[in-house]
Design a protein around this motif. Structure first.
Motif, PDB file in Angstrom:
ATOM      1  N   PRO A 355      21.890 -40.561  -0.574  1.00  0.00           N
ATOM      2  CA  PRO A 355      21.049 -39.674   0.241  1.00  0.00           C
ATOM      3  C   PRO A 355      19.741 -39.327  -0.469  1.00  0.00           C
ATOM      4  CG  PRO A 355      23.321 -38.936   0.279  1.00  0.00           C
ATOM      5  CD  PRO A 355      23.255 -40.017  -0.745  1.00  0.00           C
ATOM      6  N   GLY A 356      18.633 -39.592   0.202  1.00  0.00           N
ATOM      7  CA  GLY A 356      17.322 -39.255  -0.340  1.00  0.00           C
ATOM      8  C   GLY A 356      16.767 -40.254  -1.320  1.00  0.00           C
ATOM      9  N   LEU A 357      17.550 -41.251  -1.739  1.00  0.00           N
ATOM     10  CA  LEU A 357      17.086 -42.222  -2.736  1.00  0.00           C
ATOM     11  C   LEU A 357      17.394 -43.635  -2.226  1.00  0.00           C
ATOM     12  CD1 LEU A 357      18.331 -40.513  -6.027  1.00  0.00           C
ATOM     13  CD2 LEU A 357      16.026 -40.455  -5.052  1.00  0.00           C
ATOM     14  N   PRO A 358      16.551 -44.180  -1.377  1.00  0.00           N
ATOM     15  CA  PRO A 358      16.845 -45.495  -0.778  1.00  0.00           C
ATOM     16  C   PRO A 358      16.838 -46.643  -1.777  1.00  0.00           C
ATOM     17  CG  PRO A 358      14.637 -44.749  -0.191  1.00  0.00           C
ATOM     18  CD  PRO A 358      15.304 -43.593  -0.857  1.00  0.00           C
ATOM     19  N   ASP A 359      16.145 -46.489  -2.914  1.00  0.00           N
ATOM     20  CA  ASP A 359      16.091 -47.577  -3.889  1.00  0.00           C
ATOM     21  C   ASP A 359      17.120 -47.415  -5.003  1.00  0.00           C
ATOM     22  OD1 ASP A 359      14.758 -45.302  -4.650  1.00  0.00           O
ATOM     23  OD2 ASP A 359      13.161 -46.323  -5.741  1.00  0.00           O
ATOM     24  N   TRP A 360      18.062 -46.509  -4.824  1.00  0.00           N
ATOM     25  CA  TRP A 360      19.128 -46.304  -5.802  1.00  0.00           C
ATOM     26  C   TRP A 360      20.460 -46.696  -5.185  1.00  0.00           C
ATOM     27  CZ3 TRP A 360      18.886 -43.563 -10.728  1.00  0.00           C
ATOM     28  CH2 TRP A 360      17.587 -43.225 -11.118  1.00  0.00           C
ATOM     29  N   GLN A 361      21.455 -46.959  -6.037  1.00  0.00           N
ATOM     30  CA  GLN A 361      22.804 -47.214  -5.571  1.00  0.00           C
ATOM     31  C   GLN A 361      23.787 -46.298  -6.290  1.00  0.00           C
ATOM     32  OE1 GLN A 361      22.848 -51.391  -7.502  1.00  0.00           O
ATOM     33  NE2 GLN A 361      25.014 -50.793  -7.544  1.00  0.00           N
ATOM     34  N   THR A 369      36.771 -37.328 -13.387  1.00  0.00           N
ATOM     35  CA  THR A 369      37.290 -36.650 -12.194  1.00  0.00           C
ATOM     36  C   THR A 369      37.622 -37.734 -11.178  1.00  0.00           C
ATOM     37  OG1 THR A 369      35.104 -36.397 -11.188  1.00  0.00           O
ATOM     38  CG2 THR A 369      35.861 -34.595 -12.601  1.00  0.00           C
ATOM     39  N   PRO A 370      38.380 -37.419 -10.115  1.00  0.00           N
ATOM     40  CA  PRO A 370      38.776 -38.481  -9.167  1.00  0.00           C
ATOM     41  C   PRO A 370      37.615 -39.077  -8.400  1.00  0.00           C
ATOM     42  CG  PRO A 370      39.508 -36.314  -8.414  1.00  0.00           C
ATOM     43  CD  PRO A 370      39.050 -36.148  -9.820  1.00  0.00           C
ATOM     44  N   GLY A 371      36.543 -38.316  -8.177  1.00  0.00           N
ATOM     45  CA  GLY A 371      35.420 -38.834  -7.399  1.00  0.00           C
ATOM     46  C   GLY A 371      34.125 -38.865  -8.171  1.00  0.00           C
ATOM     47  N   HIS A 372      34.196 -39.041  -9.473  1.00  0.00           N
ATOM     48  CA  HIS A 372      32.976 -39.101 -10.288  1.00  0.00           C
ATOM     49  C   HIS A 372      32.133 -40.296  -9.859  1.00  0.00           C
ATOM     50  CE1 HIS A 372      30.313 -39.362 -13.748  1.00  0.00           C
ATOM     51  NE2 HIS A 372      30.780 -38.201 -14.181  1.00  0.00           N
ATOM     52  N   VAL A 373      30.818 -40.126  -9.860  1.00  0.00           N
ATOM     53  CA  VAL A 373      29.918 -41.187  -9.434  1.00  0.00           C
ATOM     54  C   VAL A 373      28.692 -41.189 -10.336  1.00  0.00           C
ATOM     55  CG1 VAL A 373      28.689 -39.738  -7.769  1.00  0.00           C
ATOM     56  CG2 VAL A 373      28.771 -42.208  -7.408  1.00  0.00           C
ATOM     57  N   ALA A 374      28.158 -42.378 -10.605  1.00  0.00           N
ATOM     58  CA  ALA A 374      26.909 -42.538 -11.335  1.00  0.00           C
ATOM     59  C   ALA A 374      25.862 -43.101 -10.382  1.00  0.00           C
ATOM     60  CB  ALA A 374      27.104 -43.469 -12.530  1.00  0.00           C
ATOM     61  N   PHE A 375      24.588 -43.024 -10.781  1.00  0.00           N
ATOM     62  CA  PHE A 375      23.493 -43.479  -9.932  1.00  0.00           C
ATOM     63  C   PHE A 375      22.641 -44.479 -10.718  1.00  0.00           C
ATOM     64  CE2 PHE A 375      24.624 -39.194  -8.521  1.00  0.00           C
ATOM     65  CZ  PHE A 375      24.912 -39.438  -7.189  1.00  0.00           C
ATOM     66  N   PHE A 376      22.303 -45.607 -10.068  1.00  0.00           N
ATOM     67  CA  PHE A 376      21.632 -46.707 -10.744  1.00  0.00           C
ATOM     68  C   PHE A 376      20.465 -47.210  -9.915  1.00  0.00           C
ATOM     69  CE2 PHE A 376      21.435 -51.366 -11.687  1.00  0.00           C
ATOM     70  CZ  PHE A 376      21.032 -51.252 -13.008  1.00  0.00           C
TER      71      PHE A 376
END
Length: 710
Positions: A355-361, A369-376
């Motif tokens: 959300p808000g970052l179209p050039d990121w994944q 944690t069970p739903g930890h996420v990183a951004f690249f």
């Protein structure tokens, strides 16, 4: 810029009675008063090249200096300069003196073309300056013809300090001129000493540093109270990633306004995970900006703020859950309602984009944690990892307090699933980031980031998880279930043993079926198993000892054995006795199952031989050793129920003719819990880190010496 006149405001310090030339000559020959503890380097003698300072000074400056400066204990105008290394990308910290001249602030390179000078130039002058508070700044290099007044201001400023004469002499080691020298004399040497004017960016305490194009990092606190917040620009809009600890909303919003203008608000608020140090101010900022908080779908159950046993980490199980049981129910419910993100947190689909970052994944990284996420961001390989990967080792008190800047794993105390965390680290390493921006610690940039992450991932995948785990995760991690309770995470330790050797079953493992601690040591000996076996089986008290090869260690064991034997009334003290240390005794070469191998004075600790296959395996078992680590009044008290079992196994293999691989394993189980907390560190340090390793080294030395004689 200041003019070229000789007049500089402020009182002139008392001059040194010795001529400047004499002081400089004394420094160059090592006879000056300053030599004492740190021998000075006479930089003025070689202005055309950089000369590093004394090694001890560099060590103190690197480790102790930043800690003292950050605490505010140093002089007011001593600051820490942080700048990425021009080759490694690792942030380097240097203690600097900030000098004021004609209303501007400057820093001076006393040693000439220092390493930090080259790093500042490579970084385009973008640095972070800090004392108790850190501020982003830009260093602008001053032309050589305008440096002399600043250098003289530096000399005069420090000449007014306590010990002014000593300081004045030290300054001449660097510049080769005294503070009272004419300005034209200082101008003659100014070209060799870079000077930078400081231009601050933003207000103190609210400035964020740019770590990549459109990516800004705000450090909200230091040490355990610190956590990183990231502002990411995407076109005309921007996004906030993580919100730090509670009550950091004003600091974060002020930093956002300094970056993007007054009254700004983000296009979205993203969380890598819901922990207090990353989501603490999320509710406050969501209300301020009237926005939802986006999290991974697997993280949504934690938004309620309640303790969920199925998602509990060690900190939850050991501290949070017991405290909640002690607190009144109304107080618990009130706290949950104040901090809950229910209704504010909104799940987003990682496959559909960020959300808000179209050039990121979004990169799912469960484990911490069970739903930890990183951004690249793929175009320049910027990776924001949250707590999946850190650049400060919070699992080591020594590394954490020393501020070591290295890639490390998530904090074990708050990690939900350790095996999954390992898999997530491997997934992030495959991205080969150029910028590694973590939830805690300074960013790492350049080729060093990918190399360090890949290297750590390889080590981390082989590292056993510390502490205890829940049944399902413990099974995946290789822990042993107890027959009367939940699975216990097996604490492991090894020395020169391969991963396969640590995992393989050894003779004698069944003697202690549910160990709390297991160690596996190994050594390769340039001798055949038949030459190694005689030295191994004659160990023990009153026999050949344990080959410590250290008089100090033998004296320490002797003192301990005599303390034990004094508690037997009417009998003389018995010390540590070695009957044969450098020779093979035939009488001890035929051990049989059931034989006793003493490990202390008569009536104390001993081993029982449980397996003896000449040239192949040697297994000992004891249930007496651990009790004798306590005083008699405690170990003999039946109410305490002190018990302990320990197996000591040796396996000899011949990987190639004339070589022996000796694998040694210890398995331990003891109780009750207070006794366990006391015994395990002693066994690991005294028994394993020292005695067991010395034993293998001693066997190796003697067996190889015997082979040479043959």
């Amino acid at each position: 810029m200041p003019d070229q006149s000789d007049a500089v405001s402020g009182p002139v310090p008392a001059p040194d009675n010795r001529p400047a030339g004499d002081a400089i000559a004394a420094a160059g020959t090592g006879t000056g008063r300053s030599q004492g503890f740190l021998k000075p380097v006479y930089y003025a003698r070689s202005r055309d090249r950089y000369r590093p300072p004394p090694d001890l000074y560099r060590r103190l400056n690197h480790w102790l200096g930043p800690a003292v400066t950050a605490s505010g204990l140093g002089p007011r105008d001593v600051i820490t300069l942080e700048v990425p290394g021009r080759r490694s990308g690792v942030v380097r910290r240097t203690i600097m003196v900030r000098i004021a001249c004609d209303g501007e602030h400057y820093v001076v390179a006393l040693a000439g073309e220092s390493q930090w000078v080259r790093n500042v130039r490579a970084a385009g002058g973008r640095v972070v300056l800090g004392r108790r508070e850190r501020r982003a700044a830009r260093l602008v290099e001053v032309p050589p013809e305008q440096r002399a007044p600043v250098i003289r201001a530096y000399l005069l400023r420090w000449g007014r300090r306590a010990g002014s004469r000593a300081v004045a002499r030290e300054a001449r080691f660097y510049f080769g001129v005294s503070a009272e020298a004419p300005l034209r004399e200082i101008q003659d040497v100014a070209e060799h000493y870079p000077v930078f004017r400081i231009e601050y960016a933003g207000d103190a305490g609210t400035g964020a540093e740019q770590i990549a194009e459109g990516v800004y990092r705000l450090e909200t606190g230091r040490g355990l109270t610190g956590a990183n917040v990231y502002f990411v620009r995407s076109g005309p809009a921007w996004v906030l990633i993580d919100t730090a600890w509670p009550h950091r909303g004003p600091v974060i919003s002020a930093a956002a306004e300094s970056l993007f203008g007054t009254g700004t608000r983000p296009a979205a608020i993203l969380l890598t995970h819901i922990h207090p140090d990353h989501a603490g101010s999320a509710l406050e900022l969501a209300r301020l900006w009237d926005l939802p908080v986006h999290v991974h779908p697997g993280e949504l159950p934690l938004a309620s703020g309640r303790y969920l046993p199925e998602y509990g980490n060690p900190l939850d199980r050991w501290l949070i859950a017991p405290l909640l049981r002690l607190m009144p129910r109304r107080a618990v419910e009130a706290s949950v309602s104040r901090n809950s993100l229910e209704g504010t947190a909104r799940a987003f689909d990682p496959a559909a984009g960020v959300p808000g970052l179209p050039d990121w994944q979004a990169v799912p990284t469960p484990g911490h944690t069970p739903g930890h996420v990183a951004f690249f961001r793929g175009k320049d390989r910027v990776l924001i990892t949250g707590d999946a990967v850190l650049t400060v080792n919070v699992n080591s008190a020594r590394d954490f307090l020393a501020g070591k800047h290295r890639v490390s794993g998530p904090p074990y105390i708050s990690t939900w699933d350790w095996p999954a965390a390992k898999e997530s680290v491997a997934a992030l390493a495959r991205l080969k980031p150029e910028v590694l921006a973590c939830g805690h610690g300074r960013p790492m940039t350049g080729p060093q980031a990918a190399a360090s992450l890949a290297s750590f991932s390889g080590r981390f995948s082989r590292q056993p998880a510390p502490g205890r785990s829940r049944n399902g995760r413990a099974a995946r991690a290789g822990s042993t279930p107890e027959p009367d309770g939940p699975a216990r995470k097996l604490a492991r330790m090894s020395w020169k043993a391969t991963e396969e050797e640590q995992a393989m079953p050894l003779p004698g493992d069944d003697l202690v079926p549910s160990p709390m601690v297991q160690t596996t040591h190994a050594v390769t000996i340039n001798a055949a198993p038949q030459q190694v076996w005689p030295w191994l089986v004659q160990t023990g008290q009153g026999r050949a000892g344990f080959y410590s090869d250290s008089r100090f260690w033998d004296r320490s064991v002797d003192w301990y054995y005599r303390r034990l034997s004094r508690q037997q009334p009417g009998k003389p003290a018995v010390g540590y006795h070695v009957a044969a240390d450098e020779r093979i005794v035939p009488a001890w070469q035929n051990p049989r199952v059931g034989d006793i191998v003493a490990d202390g004075p008569p009536g104390t600790a001993y081993y029982v031989v449980r397996q003896a296959e000449p040239g192949k395996s040697w297994v000992l078992f004891t249930d007496t050793h651990l009790r004798y680590l306590l005083p008699a009044r405690l170990r003999d008290d039946p109410r305490l129920g002190v018990s302990g079992e320990l197996s000591d196994s040796f396996l000899l293999t011949e990987p190639e003719p004339g070589k022996t691989r000796v694998i040694r394993r210890m398995r331990l189980r003891c109780g009750p819990r207070p006794f366990r907390a006391y015994v395990v560190p002693i066994v690991l340090i005294w028994g394993e880190a020292i005695t067991a390793r010395n034993l293998l080294r001693g066997v190796k030395r003697r067996a190889e010496a015997t082979r040479q004689q043959d």
